[in-house]
Each structure stands twice: as C-alpha cells, then as structure tokens.
Design a protein around this motif. Structure first.
Motif, mmCIF file in Angstrom:
data_model
loop_
_atom_site.group_PDB
_atom_site.id
_atom_site.type_symbol
_atom_site.label_atom_id
_atom_site.label_comp_id
_atom_site.label_asym_id
_atom_site.label_seq_id
_atom_site.Cartn_x
_atom_site.Cartn_y
_atom_site.Cartn_z
ATOM 1 N N UNK A 23 9.718 -37.225 -13.708
ATOM 2 C CA UNK A 23 9.182 -37.144 -15.066
ATOM 3 C C UNK A 23 9.938 -36.091 -15.877
ATOM 4 N N UNK A 24 10.228 -34.970 -15.221
ATOM 5 C CA UNK A 24 10.828 -33.850 -15.934
ATOM 6 C C UNK A 24 11.486 -32.907 -14.929
ATOM 7 N N UNK A 25 12.654 -32.409 -15.304
ATOM 8 C CA UNK A 25 13.297 -31.391 -14.462
ATOM 9 C C UNK A 25 12.607 -30.057 -14.762
ATOM 10 N N UNK A 26 12.037 -29.463 -13.733
ATOM 11 C CA UNK A 26 11.327 -28.197 -13.922
ATOM 12 C C UNK A 26 12.287 -27.024 -13.793
ATOM 13 N N UNK A 27 13.176 -27.089 -12.797
ATOM 14 C CA UNK A 27 14.141 -26.014 -12.565
ATOM 15 C C UNK A 27 15.511 -26.642 -12.351
ATOM 16 N N UNK A 28 16.458 -26.279 -13.185
ATOM 17 C CA UNK A 28 17.793 -26.886 -13.085
ATOM 18 C C UNK A 28 18.568 -26.266 -11.923
ATOM 19 N N UNK A 169 5.934 -31.207 -6.961
ATOM 20 C CA UNK A 169 7.371 -31.153 -7.260
ATOM 21 C C UNK A 169 8.196 -31.632 -6.068
ATOM 22 N N UNK A 170 9.374 -32.135 -6.382
ATOM 23 C CA UNK A 170 10.301 -32.618 -5.349
ATOM 24 C C UNK A 170 11.714 -32.145 -5.678
ATOM 25 N N UNK A 171 12.593 -32.276 -4.692
ATOM 26 C CA UNK A 171 14.001 -31.934 -4.889
ATOM 27 C C UNK A 171 14.333 -30.586 -4.284
ATOM 28 N N UNK A 172 15.620 -30.298 -4.125
ATOM 29 C CA UNK A 172 16.105 -29.042 -3.551
ATOM 30 C C UNK A 172 15.385 -28.793 -2.213
ATOM 31 N N UNK A 189 7.348 -35.284 -10.227
ATOM 32 C CA UNK A 189 7.371 -36.735 -10.017
ATOM 33 C C UNK A 189 6.516 -37.481 -11.053
ATOM 34 N N UNK A 190 6.976 -38.655 -11.427
ATOM 35 C CA UNK A 190 6.150 -39.535 -12.275
ATOM 36 C C UNK A 190 4.979 -40.059 -11.446
ATOM 37 N N UNK A 191 3.809 -40.215 -12.037
ATOM 38 C CA UNK A 191 2.670 -40.755 -11.282
ATOM 39 C C UNK A 191 2.990 -42.086 -10.599
ATOM 40 N N UNK A 192 3.808 -42.944 -11.226
ATOM 41 C CA UNK A 192 4.180 -44.244 -10.621
ATOM 42 C C UNK A 192 4.799 -44.058 -9.243
ATOM 43 N N UNK A 193 5.581 -43.000 -9.092
ATOM 44 C CA UNK A 193 6.289 -42.774 -7.834
ATOM 45 C C UNK A 193 5.298 -42.447 -6.710
ATOM 46 N N UNK A 194 4.157 -41.833 -7.042
ATOM 47 C CA UNK A 194 3.119 -41.578 -6.040
ATOM 48 C C UNK A 194 2.402 -42.883 -5.700
ATOM 49 N N UNK A 195 2.056 -43.613 -6.786
ATOM 50 C CA UNK A 195 1.217 -44.803 -6.602
ATOM 51 C C UNK A 195 1.931 -45.897 -5.832
ATOM 52 N N UNK A 196 3.271 -45.999 -6.014
ATOM 53 C CA UNK A 196 4.037 -47.029 -5.325
ATOM 54 C C UNK A 196 4.168 -46.747 -3.832
ATOM 55 N N UNK A 197 4.041 -45.452 -3.470
ATOM 56 C CA UNK A 197 4.362 -45.066 -2.078
ATOM 57 C C UNK A 197 3.266 -45.497 -1.112
#
Ligand code: IMP
Length: 197
Positions: A23-28, A169-172, A189-197
């Motif tokens: 959804x959004x990058x929190x920390x680059x 949050x995800x990544x790194x 993460x976008x909510x869709x990414x949780x719901x699809x899993x």
C-alpha cells in the motif's frame, strides 16, 4: 532467451507482483541504510574491546543482521536462534519453542540479540530470560522496528531503528506467510494481500 535474460525477467516479474501488494513504503532503502549505519557506530563505540556475540533471530532478522554487522567496526561473532511462538488468537502467547538453538557458548560473553521487530515484546522477554540463564556477561537488544502501541511487557530495545504505528509491515526480512522478505524497503501491505492469502 539466455540465462541472464530469464533471470532478469523473473526478478522483474516478482518485483512487480510484490510492489503491487504494498500500500505504501513506510521506510525507504536509503532511510534504513542511514539508520543501520548510526546503530552500527553506536554499537562499535559501546562494545569496543569486548567479546561480542550477535544473536540473530531467524528468519526476520537476517537482512538487518547482515547489514548491521558490516557497520560494526569491532570484531564480532555471529550465531542464530529460530523460535516459534505459540499463538493465542492474533498475538503471541509469550510461550516460545526453540526450533534452533545457539551453536556457540555465551557464558561470560556480551550478547546482542538482533530482532526484526518488537511487537507485544513477549517473544523477546522469553528469549532474554532463556539467554540470561546461560550466564552471559551482558545481554542487549537491537531491533530494527518497534510497535510501542502493542507492547504487553515492559521491554525496550537498547538499540532501535524506528518506532512505527500499529500496521502490519513487510520487507527487509519481514514476511507475511513467508512472502515479501526480499523487498529492499519496509512497506505496509494492502488488505487484499492479507485476504488472498
Ligand atoms: P512479539 O512476541 O509480539 O513481540 O512478536 C514479535 C514477532 O512477531 C516478530 O519477530 C515478527 O516475527 C512478528 N511480527 C510482529 N509484527 C510484525 C509485522 O508487522 N510484520 C511481520 N512480522 C511481525
């Protein structure tokens, strides 16, 4: 297509899929690198001349640990633990099962636990108790991320990258269902990414 091109295509496709779920990058990548450098400098100063063992908590801390250890300019040993927390609903229960224990002895050595994120703090509290019983010279904690709003026990990392809001949050190194660890940034993460899993 030669093997170089197919590897590139695979990476690009994976990258696009993963980016679509964020959804959004929190920390680059750059913000994280700057902070890890600062943490490494502080640890270098504090542990000068001490027998330091970094204890990385698998798997989430691998990327943070790999970057952090290269910013610590004093000799270090590295070891790993893997733990699984017995979940109760959506939060951990604080009862931790050790899936992989340390290979090194930590008696009379300075231990720095390296964690990806402190959420309720229950896992970390349990780990600190286990390691303390092995009589190290000291125990500290370095965490990349902290969600203070979710804390259930009174535990504060000695070295902290970023305090973040109560978002998943995800990544790194951080995952959702073993995905997204290889993203170079920390994203929500976008909510869709949780719901699809
Ligand atoms: P705690 O015992 O509640 O502090 O759990 C900490 C562990 O939960 C971390 O080491 C992560 O594995 C996991 N965790 C907590 N929040 C997140 C998140 O936002 N993304 C990915 N993993 C998380």
């Amino acid at each position: 297509m030669d093997s170089t091109n197919s590897a590139l295509l695979y990476e690009t496709e994976r990258g696009v899929d993963a980016v679509d779920d964020v959804q959004r990058v929190l920390l680059s990548e750059e913000e994280i690198a700057r902070k890890v450098k600062q943490l490494g400098a502080a640890i270098t100063e504090d542990y000068q001349g001490k027998d330091l063992v970094l204890v990385g908590i698998l798997k989430g801390a691998i990327i943070f640990l790999a970057d952090l250890m290269r910013e610590i300019k004093t000799p270090v040993n590295v070891d790993f633990m893997a733990v699984s927390s017995y979940a109760e609903g959506t939060t951990s229960s604080g009862v931790v099962r050790i899936l992989k224990d340390l290979d090194l002895s930590i008696e009379n050595r300075h231990i720095l636990i390296v964690e990806d994120i402190v959420d309720t703090g229950l896992t970390l509290e349990y780990l600190v108790d286990i390691l303390r019983s092995r009589h190290p010279a000291s125990i500290g904690v370095a965490a990349l991320l902290d969600k203070p709003d979710r804390r259930l026990v009174d535990i504060i990392p000695d070295y902290l990258g970023f305090s973040i809001p109560d978002e998943f949050v995800v990544g790194y190194g951080l995952d959702f269902a073993e995905q997204y660890r290889s993203l170079p940034y920390v994203g929500i993460l976008k909510p869709d990414a949780y719901q699809d899993a």
